[in-house]
Design a protein around this motif. Structure first.
Motif, PDB file in Angstrom:
ATOM      1  N   ILE B  95      16.977  14.942   6.474  1.00  0.00           N
ATOM      2  CA  ILE B  95      16.499  13.638   5.413  1.00  0.00           C
ATOM      3  C   ILE B  95      14.976  13.631   5.124  1.00  0.00           C
ATOM      4  O   ILE B  95      13.927  14.229   5.960  1.00  0.00           O
ATOM      5  CB  ILE B  95      17.263  12.743   6.868  1.00  0.00           C
ATOM      6  N   SER B  96      14.714  12.702   4.730  1.00  0.00           N
ATOM      7  CA  SER B  96      12.887  12.099   4.543  1.00  0.00           C
ATOM      8  C   SER B  96      12.767  11.166   5.566  1.00  0.00           C
ATOM      9  O   SER B  96      13.302  10.774   6.713  1.00  0.00           O
ATOM     10  CB  SER B  96      13.191  11.467   3.841  1.00  0.00           C
ATOM     11  N   ASP B  97      11.213  11.047   5.961  1.00  0.00           N
ATOM     12  CA  ASP B  97      10.710   9.784   7.011  1.00  0.00           C
ATOM     13  C   ASP B  97      10.923   8.631   6.470  1.00  0.00           C
ATOM     14  O   ASP B  97       9.834   7.875   7.120  1.00  0.00           O
ATOM     15  CB  ASP B  97       9.430  10.834   7.573  1.00  0.00           C
ATOM     16  N   LEU B  98      11.513   8.311   5.341  1.00  0.00           N
ATOM     17  CA  LEU B  98      11.461   6.807   5.335  1.00  0.00           C
ATOM     18  C   LEU B  98      13.309   6.399   5.319  1.00  0.00           C
ATOM     19  O   LEU B  98      13.298   4.941   4.771  1.00  0.00           O
ATOM     20  CB  LEU B  98      10.960   6.689   3.529  1.00  0.00           C
ATOM     21  N   GLU B  99      14.180   7.127   5.647  1.00  0.00           N
ATOM     22  CA  GLU B  99      15.424   6.722   5.820  1.00  0.00           C
ATOM     23  C   GLU B  99      15.411   5.103   6.664  1.00  0.00           C
ATOM     24  O   GLU B  99      15.112   4.543   7.544  1.00  0.00           O
ATOM     25  CB  GLU B  99      16.453   7.659   6.101  1.00  0.00           C
ATOM     26  N   HIS B 100      16.241   4.438   5.995  1.00  0.00           N
ATOM     27  CA  HIS B 100      17.033   3.144   6.450  1.00  0.00           C
ATOM     28  C   HIS B 100      18.496   3.682   7.743  1.00  0.00           C
ATOM     29  O   HIS B 100      19.008   5.109   7.854  1.00  0.00           O
ATOM     30  CB  HIS B 100      17.371   2.488   5.261  1.00  0.00           C
ATOM     31  N   THR B 123       7.392  12.257   3.828  1.00  0.00           N
ATOM     32  CA  THR B 123       7.020  11.653   2.088  1.00  0.00           C
ATOM     33  C   THR B 123       5.833  11.246   1.078  1.00  0.00           C
ATOM     34  O   THR B 123       5.904  11.110   0.900  1.00  0.00           O
ATOM     35  CB  THR B 123       7.809  10.230   2.289  1.00  0.00           C
ATOM     36  N   LYS B 124       4.539  12.697   2.213  1.00  0.00           N
ATOM     37  CA  LYS B 124       2.977  12.697   2.112  1.00  0.00           C
ATOM     38  C   LYS B 124       2.923  13.528   1.911  1.00  0.00           C
ATOM     39  O   LYS B 124       3.630  14.387   2.058  1.00  0.00           O
ATOM     40  CB  LYS B 124       2.434  12.279   3.359  1.00  0.00           C
ATOM     41  N   GLY B 125       1.752  13.519   1.109  1.00  0.00           N
ATOM     42  CA  GLY B 125       1.356  14.922   0.135  1.00  0.00           C
ATOM     43  C   GLY B 125       2.533  15.421  -0.921  1.00  0.00           C
ATOM     44  O   GLY B 125       3.212  14.394  -1.777  1.00  0.00           O
ATOM     45  N   THR B 295      -2.619  -4.447   4.923  1.00  0.00           N
ATOM     46  CA  THR B 295      -1.345  -3.719   4.487  1.00  0.00           C
ATOM     47  C   THR B 295      -0.853  -2.871   4.679  1.00  0.00           C
ATOM     48  O   THR B 295      -2.068  -2.476   4.727  1.00  0.00           O
ATOM     49  CB  THR B 295      -2.127  -4.150   2.737  1.00  0.00           C
ATOM     50  N   TYR B 296       0.226  -2.279   4.584  1.00  0.00           N
ATOM     51  CA  TYR B 296       0.513  -1.273   5.036  1.00  0.00           C
ATOM     52  C   TYR B 296       1.331  -0.377   3.872  1.00  0.00           C
ATOM     53  O   TYR B 296       1.729   1.059   3.965  1.00  0.00           O
ATOM     54  CB  TYR B 296       1.611  -1.146   6.104  1.00  0.00           C
ATOM     55  N   ALA B 340       6.315   6.258   9.844  1.00  0.00           N
ATOM     56  CA  ALA B 340       4.998   6.691   9.320  1.00  0.00           C
ATOM     57  C   ALA B 340       4.222   6.164   8.692  1.00  0.00           C
ATOM     58  O   ALA B 340       2.850   6.563   8.428  1.00  0.00           O
ATOM     59  CB  ALA B 340       6.876   7.361   8.110  1.00  0.00           C
ATOM     60  N   LEU B 341       4.495   5.096   8.588  1.00  0.00           N
ATOM     61  CA  LEU B 341       3.614   3.665   8.360  1.00  0.00           C
ATOM     62  C   LEU B 341       2.191   3.478   8.861  1.00  0.00           C
ATOM     63  O   LEU B 341       1.143   2.470   8.626  1.00  0.00           O
ATOM     64  CB  LEU B 341       4.187   2.322   6.928  1.00  0.00           C
ATOM     65  N   ASN B 342       2.918   3.802  10.184  1.00  0.00           N
ATOM     66  CA  ASN B 342       1.847   3.209  11.466  1.00  0.00           C
ATOM     67  C   ASN B 342       1.574   1.549  11.463  1.00  0.00           C
ATOM     68  O   ASN B 342       0.232   0.886  11.892  1.00  0.00           O
ATOM     69  CB  ASN B 342       0.564   3.907  11.462  1.00  0.00           C
TER      70      ASN B 342
END
Lengths: 68, 375
Positions: B95-100, B123-125, B295-296, B340-342
């Motif tokens: 799974i990705s690190d942006l999942e809901h 999902t970075k890089g 802004t994030y 992931a977005l701190n």
């Protein structure tokens, strides 16, 4: 047709081929697993329907003469 | 009542095109039979209306067969059907690190109860490289969001799909934020299950969603019951969509969704996203040099995730709400993505632009936020 969705799909195929038809519920005694649907059309369309069946454009079907 | 300025479109789009409510009302008044139950005129009309929705969705997402478009309650329901119905016990998934949470929670269930092991890719890089590094011999599926619900990140699903297809790995995509905004082609992207709500970018009502399955995927049903077909069988029918549609379907909602799909097809997904992005960027530009605004969110798009220094996200949203502006604070059901977005512990404020927002809405938001910043 085993499901209403399949019956609607088949009806659209038949109408596109110029065969006027209607969806009907099949008699429970005529179906092995109950609650299935058929397409009723006039005998004049039978040949075109057979042709479509032969080309695999109808996912499922058995032609029953008369009664509907 | 004061006119609202609605910027919470990532939660649900509002308002809807008038045609949506009109068609739903017409359905309830004129043809709301039970679809797939019998062949009297009302049942037939309702069934045909549902088929219309399947056809429109199949066209929009380039699916070759409308009967592989399954009607669900929402995206969460669709994702549960796909995740629990397609992933076998003991397998490995990505799974990705942006999942809901609509993905995280069913996946956590599989992990805890079915011995499924889960790896998370960043999902970075270089996303493809990140995925490749996590793939294993026993990887059976990859589940990921298409477009994040808190940042403007869009995952390259066509490239990911090709990578997975070559290895025979099931590809499940959560299109909750992207359906209706981005062009999605399930065939080109080799997607096995594409799940989406009806009430966001597709502009339908709440209570309906879509799950589109590929020819090679036939999930085990997670809910069983009446389908109006093959009633003597004690298991669900073998073919889609009946296999996954137990119980009476929400015909009025489906007809509303149908009207929403028409509206989008007419305006074009590209045009909608372009205008949303333009408005969001204009809003952001007004605050980009203000040191009190953090802004994030990344990139350009319809979302802006931010905080005001010294104020919690809840407080900022409340102060905006007092001025008639609707935004959503907190974690947006995506705690891992926030990490992931701190963002801080209590999350951030999300402004999400929708298809119905106007320049005037943008001006009102700018005025409201400036007022908070001055106090």
């Amino acid at each position: 047709m085993k499901t209403m969705t399949a019956a609607i799909k088949a009806k659209k195929t038949l109408i596109a081929a110029g065969v006027d038809c209607e969806i009907v519920s099949l008699d429970r005694n005529m179906t092995k697993n109950g609650c299935s649907y058929g397409l009723a059309f006039s005998c004049s369309g039978a040949q075109r329907v057979e042709l479509l069946r032969g080309k695999g454009k109808l996912s499922y079907g058995e032609m029953i003469g008369g009664g509907y | 009542m004061r006119e609202l300025c609605y910027f919470d479109n990532a939660a649900t789009t509002f308002p809807k095109p008038p045609e949506v409510a009109e068609e739903m009302a017409r359905c309830i008044r004129e043809y709301c039979g039970n679809p797939g139950r019998g062949s009297h005129s009302l049942a037939l009309k309702a069934s045909e209306k549902l088929y219309e929705v399947r056809e429109k969705a199949a066209r929009m997402f380039s699916c070759s067969a409308p009967d592989r478009v399954v009607l669900t309650m929402n995206a969460t329901h669709g994702l549960n059907v796909a995740i629990l119905g397609l992933i076998s016990p003991g397998s490995h998934i990505l799974i990705s690190d942006l999942e809901h949470n609509s993905v995280l929670r069913p996946v956590e269930y599989l992990k805890r109860e079915k011995g499924v092991s889960v790896s998370v890719f960043s999902t970075k890089g270089n996303i493809l490289e990140n995925i490749r590094k996590k793939l294993r011999e026993d990887t059976k599926a990859l589940v990921c969001i298409h477009s994040s619900n808190i940042t403007n990140k869009v995952l390259p699903i066509e490239k990911i799909g090709r990578l997975l297809w070559m290895r025979g790995i099931i590809f499940i995509v959560d299109a909750s934020q992207s359906a209706g905004a981005h062009r999605i082609d399930v065939s080109r992207a080799h997607i096995d299950a594409l799940c989406m709500p009806g009430h966001k970018g597709l502009l339908g009502p709440q209570g309906i969603g879509l799950a589109i399955f590929s020819e090679r995927s036939l999930p085990n049903p997670i809910i069983s019951g009446g389908s109006g077909s093959l009633s003597r069988l004690l298991e669900m029918p073998p073919s889609l969509p009946d296999r996954l549609e137990a119980g009476t379907l929400p015909t009025p909602c489906a007809t509303g969704l149908s009207a929403g799909l028409d509206y989008i097809s007419e305006r074009g997904t590209g045009d909608i996203l372009f205008k949303e992005t333009e408005l969001c960027e204009r809003i952001k530009r007004n605050f980009m040099f203000d040191e009190r605004v953090m802004t994030y969110s990344e990139g350009k798009g319809p979302l802006w995730l931010f905080n005001i220094r010294g104020l919690s996200s809840q407080k900022t949203a409340q102060l905006l709400s007092e001025q008639g502006v609707c935004v959503r604070p907190g974690l947006h059901c995506a705690p891992m993505a926030h990490k992931a977005l701190n963002t801080p512990e209590d999350g951030a404020v999300r402004l999400s632009v929708g298809p119905m927002n106007t320049d005037n809405d943008g001006d009102r938001f700018i005025t409201a936020l400036n007022k908070i910043l001055k106090n």
